[in-house]
Design an enzyme around this catalytic site. Sequence first.
Site, mmCIF file in Angstrom:
data_model
loop_
_atom_site.group_PDB
_atom_site.id
_atom_site.type_symbol
_atom_site.label_atom_id
_atom_site.label_comp_id
_atom_site.label_asym_id
_atom_site.label_seq_id
_atom_site.Cartn_x
_atom_site.Cartn_y
_atom_site.Cartn_z
ATOM 1 N N GLU A 75 0.820 -1.203 0.000
ATOM 2 C CA GLU A 75 0.000 0.000 0.000
ATOM 3 C C GLU A 75 0.856 1.255 0.000
ATOM 4 O OE1 GLU A 75 -2.684 1.135 -0.721
ATOM 5 O OE2 GLU A 75 -4.293 0.736 0.686
ATOM 6 N N ASP A 76 0.321 2.328 -0.567
ATOM 7 C CA ASP A 76 0.987 3.619 -0.493
ATOM 8 C C ASP A 76 0.754 4.248 0.870
ATOM 9 O OD1 ASP A 76 -1.725 3.949 -1.019
ATOM 10 O OD2 ASP A 76 -1.454 5.467 -2.563
ATOM 11 N N ASP B 113 -4.645 4.874 6.021
ATOM 12 C CA ASP B 113 -5.214 6.067 6.647
ATOM 13 C C ASP B 113 -6.381 5.647 7.537
ATOM 14 O OD1 ASP B 113 -6.132 8.606 7.302
ATOM 15 O OD2 ASP B 113 -6.372 9.293 5.244
ATOM 16 N N PHE C 59 -3.156 16.144 4.505
ATOM 17 C CA PHE C 59 -3.507 15.597 3.197
ATOM 18 C C PHE C 59 -2.263 15.583 2.319
ATOM 19 C CE2 PHE C 59 -5.335 15.572 -1.093
ATOM 20 C CZ PHE C 59 -6.028 14.368 -0.984
ATOM 21 N N ARG D 45 0.275 12.131 -8.622
ATOM 22 C CA ARG D 45 0.835 10.792 -8.410
ATOM 23 C C ARG D 45 2.292 10.698 -8.859
ATOM 24 N NH1 ARG D 45 -3.297 7.147 -7.231
ATOM 25 N NH2 ARG D 45 -5.317 7.586 -8.139
#
Length: 181
Positions: A99-100, A103, A152, A165
């Site tokens: 996963e990046d 959250d 964010f 990205r």
Amino acid sequence: MLEKDIEKVIVSNEDINKIAKRLGTQLAEEYRDQFPLVVGLLKGCVPFMGTLIQNMDIPMEIDFMDVSSYHGGIESSGDIKINKDLDAQVKGRDIIIAEDIVDTGRTIKVVMDLLKYRGAKSVSVVTLLDKPAGRIVEIDPEYIGVTIPKEFVVGYGLDYDEQYRNLPYVGVLKPKVYNKE
């Protein structure tokens, strides 16, 4: 051009490469004789997963799922949608979800439960970024690159409205970009 929207860099490209080397080496050691299936959750995982697996000197298989929960906003909607499922069989396999960012935990929890339901031998999570302050669902990734505050972030696979990205680092997006009134 994209840099003008970044408030600050919180994980540099150099740091990302060090993280991927550390985690890739650790995963290779722990999964040495298991032929794991490394599952990337599209689209955000692509840069990190690519860097990570280059540092895993073991036989492995890779596959991807396209799972979304953001639907264009800055917060997870909680509505998890599988747009593309795995091609590989998971029954009896050791699965590593790449996963990046973890959250809220909603998406990763749904995917983990699904893979376990399908008979995976084990399911673990490796993530470049962990944001525990955003957690809604109880989940603790086994392999964490770096813990970040509740801001964010975009870059290195992470997006806002499908942009940013391709930044070679992770940065905090200026609120004026997503607080359009």
